[in-house]
Write a protein that holds these residues in place. Structure first.
Motif, PDB file in Angstrom:
ATOM      1  N   GLY A  67      66.778  19.887  35.634  1.00 59.67           N
ATOM      2  CA  GLY A  67      68.021  20.283  35.022  1.00 59.67           C
ATOM      3  C   GLY A  67      67.841  21.477  34.069  1.00 59.67           C
ATOM      4  N   PRO A  68      68.987  22.019  33.602  1.00 59.65           N
ATOM      5  CA  PRO A  68      70.291  21.467  33.935  1.00 59.65           C
ATOM      6  C   PRO A  68      70.779  21.893  35.316  1.00 59.65           C
ATOM      7  CG  PRO A  68      70.564  23.379  32.556  1.00 59.65           C
ATOM      8  CD  PRO A  68      69.082  23.167  32.702  1.00 59.65           C
ATOM      9  N   GLY A  69      70.171  22.968  35.879  1.00 61.35           N
ATOM     10  CA  GLY A  69      70.702  23.514  37.123  1.00 61.35           C
ATOM     11  C   GLY A  69      71.944  24.333  36.839  1.00 61.35           C
ATOM     12  N   GLN A  70      72.403  25.022  37.866  1.00 58.67           N
ATOM     13  CA  GLN A  70      73.626  25.813  37.717  1.00 58.67           C
ATOM     14  C   GLN A  70      74.427  25.742  39.004  1.00 58.67           C
ATOM     15  OE1 GLN A  70      73.876  30.274  37.814  1.00 58.67           O
ATOM     16  NE2 GLN A  70      74.270  30.046  35.614  1.00 58.67           N
ATOM     17  N   ALA A  71      75.597  25.102  38.939  1.00 57.47           N
ATOM     18  CA  ALA A  71      76.517  25.093  40.071  1.00 57.47           C
ATOM     19  C   ALA A  71      77.360  26.358  40.031  1.00 57.47           C
ATOM     20  CB  ALA A  71      77.406  23.860  40.021  1.00 57.47           C
ATOM     21  N   LYS A  72      77.861  26.796  41.185  1.00 62.93           N
ATOM     22  CA  LYS A  72      78.597  28.057  41.261  1.00 62.93           C
ATOM     23  C   LYS A  72      79.824  27.926  42.156  1.00 62.93           C
ATOM     24  CE  LYS A  72      74.321  30.855  41.183  1.00 62.93           C
ATOM     25  NZ  LYS A  72      73.301  29.823  41.438  1.00 62.93           N
ATOM     26  N   LEU A  73      80.923  28.531  41.708  1.00 63.79           N
ATOM     27  CA  LEU A  73      82.099  28.748  42.547  1.00 63.79           C
ATOM     28  C   LEU A  73      82.205  30.246  42.733  1.00 63.79           C
ATOM     29  CD1 LEU A  73      84.629  27.395  43.897  1.00 63.79           C
ATOM     30  CD2 LEU A  73      85.862  28.041  41.814  1.00 63.79           C
ATOM     31  N   VAL A  74      82.117  30.714  43.984  1.00 64.10           N
ATOM     32  CA  VAL A  74      82.018  32.144  44.273  1.00 64.10           C
ATOM     33  C   VAL A  74      83.238  32.599  45.062  1.00 64.10           C
ATOM     34  CG1 VAL A  74      80.574  33.959  45.280  1.00 64.10           C
ATOM     35  CG2 VAL A  74      79.509  31.863  44.398  1.00 64.10           C
ATOM     36  N   THR A  75      83.836  33.705  44.629  1.00 64.48           N
ATOM     37  CA  THR A  75      84.943  34.329  45.344  1.00 64.48           C
ATOM     38  C   THR A  75      84.669  35.823  45.476  1.00 64.48           C
ATOM     39  OG1 THR A  75      86.180  34.690  43.285  1.00 64.48           O
ATOM     40  CG2 THR A  75      86.619  32.652  44.493  1.00 64.48           C
ATOM     41  N   CYS A  76      85.496  36.493  46.274  1.00 67.47           N
ATOM     42  CA  CYS A  76      85.340  37.926  46.495  1.00 67.47           C
ATOM     43  C   CYS A  76      86.702  38.602  46.334  1.00 67.47           C
ATOM     44  CB  CYS A  76      84.763  38.193  47.892  1.00 67.47           C
ATOM     45  SG  CYS A  76      84.532  39.941  48.296  1.00 67.47           S
ATOM     46  N   PRO A  77      87.024  39.085  45.127  1.00 73.11           N
ATOM     47  CA  PRO A  77      88.327  39.699  44.892  1.00 73.11           C
ATOM     48  C   PRO A  77      88.462  41.133  45.394  1.00 73.11           C
ATOM     49  CG  PRO A  77      87.073  39.616  42.862  1.00 73.11           C
ATOM     50  CD  PRO A  77      86.273  38.885  43.880  1.00 73.11           C
ATOM     51  N   ALA A  78      87.361  41.750  45.829  1.00 66.71           N
ATOM     52  CA  ALA A  78      87.427  43.112  46.367  1.00 66.71           C
ATOM     53  C   ALA A  78      86.294  43.312  47.357  1.00 66.71           C
ATOM     54  CB  ALA A  78      87.340  44.155  45.254  1.00 66.71           C
ATOM     55  N   GLY A  79      86.566  44.066  48.431  1.00 64.81           N
ATOM     56  CA  GLY A  79      85.549  44.301  49.450  1.00 64.81           C
ATOM     57  C   GLY A  79      85.396  43.100  50.369  1.00 64.81           C
ATOM     58  N   GLU A  80      84.175  42.856  50.809  1.00 63.85           N
ATOM     59  CA  GLU A  80      83.898  41.703  51.677  1.00 63.85           C
ATOM     60  C   GLU A  80      82.419  41.390  51.606  1.00 63.85           C
ATOM     61  OE1 GLU A  80      85.108  40.034  56.090  1.00 63.85           O
ATOM     62  OE2 GLU A  80      84.787  42.194  55.845  1.00 63.85           O
ATOM     63  N   LEU A  81      82.106  40.109  51.630  1.00 60.76           N
ATOM     64  CA  LEU A  81      80.705  39.713  51.623  1.00 60.76           C
ATOM     65  C   LEU A  81      80.473  38.541  52.559  1.00 60.76           C
ATOM     66  CD1 LEU A  81      80.380  36.909  49.717  1.00 60.76           C
ATOM     67  CD2 LEU A  81      80.830  38.576  47.916  1.00 60.76           C
ATOM     68  N   LEU A  82      79.254  38.437  53.038  1.00 57.90           N
ATOM     69  CA  LEU A  82      78.804  37.278  53.799  1.00 57.90           C
ATOM     70  C   LEU A  82      78.016  36.416  52.840  1.00 57.90           C
ATOM     71  CD1 LEU A  82      78.547  35.840  56.571  1.00 57.90           C
ATOM     72  CD2 LEU A  82      76.374  37.051  56.856  1.00 57.90           C
ATOM     73  N   ASP A  83      78.565  35.258  52.511  1.00 58.06           N
ATOM     74  CA  ASP A  83      77.984  34.373  51.514  1.00 58.06           C
ATOM     75  C   ASP A  83      77.140  33.312  52.205  1.00 58.06           C
ATOM     76  OD1 ASP A  83      78.407  33.936  48.462  1.00 58.06           O
ATOM     77  OD2 ASP A  83      78.443  31.916  49.322  1.00 58.06           O
ATOM     78  N   VAL A  84      75.938  33.067  51.684  1.00 57.95           N
ATOM     79  CA  VAL A  84      74.995  32.149  52.320  1.00 57.95           C
ATOM     80  C   VAL A  84      74.520  31.114  51.311  1.00 57.95           C
ATOM     81  CG1 VAL A  84      72.786  31.939  53.532  1.00 57.95           C
ATOM     82  CG2 VAL A  84      74.219  33.960  53.892  1.00 57.95           C
ATOM     83  N   VAL A  85      74.529  29.849  51.724  1.00 55.46           N
ATOM     84  CA  VAL A  85      74.023  28.734  50.926  1.00 55.46           C
ATOM     85  C   VAL A  85      72.826  28.139  51.647  1.00 55.46           C
ATOM     86  CG1 VAL A  85      74.559  26.505  49.895  1.00 55.46           C
ATOM     87  CG2 VAL A  85      76.334  28.252  50.059  1.00 55.46           C
ATOM     88  N   VAL A  86      71.743  27.886  50.903  1.00 50.61           N
ATOM     89  CA  VAL A  86      70.514  27.348  51.491  1.00 50.61           C
ATOM     90  C   VAL A  86      70.121  26.078  50.746  1.00 50.61           C
ATOM     91  CG1 VAL A  86      68.125  27.851  52.131  1.00 50.61           C
ATOM     92  CG2 VAL A  86      69.766  29.719  51.969  1.00 50.61           C
ATOM     93  N   ASP A  87      69.753  25.045  51.483  1.00 52.31           N
ATOM     94  CA  ASP A  87      69.296  23.804  50.872  1.00 52.31           C
ATOM     95  C   ASP A  87      67.826  23.949  50.486  1.00 52.31           C
ATOM     96  OD1 ASP A  87      68.793  21.250  50.004  1.00 52.31           O
ATOM     97  OD2 ASP A  87      69.713  20.251  51.725  1.00 52.31           O
ATOM     98  N   LEU A  88      67.556  24.027  49.181  1.00 53.84           N
ATOM     99  CA  LEU A  88      66.195  24.176  48.660  1.00 53.84           C
ATOM    100  C   LEU A  88      65.679  22.892  48.019  1.00 53.84           C
ATOM    101  CD1 LEU A  88      66.587  27.652  46.895  1.00 53.84           C
ATOM    102  CD2 LEU A  88      65.849  27.183  49.238  1.00 53.84           C
TER     103      LEU A  88
END
Length: 206
Positions: A67-88
């Motif tokens: 801990g504590p770790g960090q959770a994230k809520l991700v958005t893209c308000p401009a442009g475009e992205l390919l978002d990737v989540v990996v189980d580590l």
């Protein structure tokens, strides 16, 4: 709002209703009731920040100590992205698995990832903005990285693109190297973070 859990347990895609008319559009990017019903606990707010990237920029794979770790809520308000989540999470039934989602201002999709999961993205357009709501404030001493181009992960980066990567991310260890060094979070430690509030998956409303 439509919600689906990604192929990596603990990561979710949120697709809100976008209300459009001749003036433009309105969207509720986050609602506590929909989030809590899907995830099993409310979103904790520790910090909000943005990154600005030109086409081809790859950021990640980043993760934090638990801990504590960090959770994230991700958005893209401009442009475009390919978002990737990996189980580590060492010990997870899906250790090493990844999933991806395209984020842009047209769909207004968001991706949430729990503590212990790795996060990366590539900017698909110039002037791409990634917006993050994180559960705790950023602490550089607790953030680590995995090589986003580790062949063992096989992340879905688009072909024919010139990638721009920071020196720190370029020198990141592979998943196997980080595991041997004992740097990865454990699955049990991650599960314990929400043991008192988490709703079992089978009981969640969809």
């Amino acid at each position: 709002m439509n919600v689906r859990e990604l192929a990596v347990p603990g990561a979710y895609e949120f697709v809100p209703d976008v209300h459009r008319d001749h003036r433009g559009a309105f969207v509720a990017q986050y609602t506590e009731s929909a989030f809590s019903q899907a995830v099993g606990y409310p979103l904790r707010l520790g910090q909000v920040h943005h990154s600005f990237s030109r086409r081809g920029v790859v950021r990640g794979v980043h993760y934090e100590d638990v801990g504590p770790g960090q959770a994230k809520l991700v958005t893209c308000p401009a442009g475009e992205l390919l978002d990737v989540v990996v189980d580590l999470r060492v010990g997870s039934p899906t250790f090493g698995r990844w999933d991806s989602t395209r984020l842009n201002p047209d769909s207004c999709r968001a991706v949430y990832l729990e503590e212990g999961l790795g996060h990366a993205f590539v900017a698909l357009r110039d002037d791409t903005v990634a917006a993050y709501v994180t559960s705790v404030e950023y602490d550089p001493a607790t953030e680590h990285e995995i090589d986003a181009f580790d062949p063992a992960l096989g992340l879905p980066w688009p072909e024919g693109m010139e990638y721009l990567v920071s020196p720190r991310d370029r020198g990141a260890p592979t998943l196997a190297e980080a595991r041997r060094a004992g740097r990865l979070p454990s699955y049990e430690a991650c599960r314990a973070l929400h043991a008192d509030t988490h709703v079992e998956r089978g009981d969640r409303a969809r």
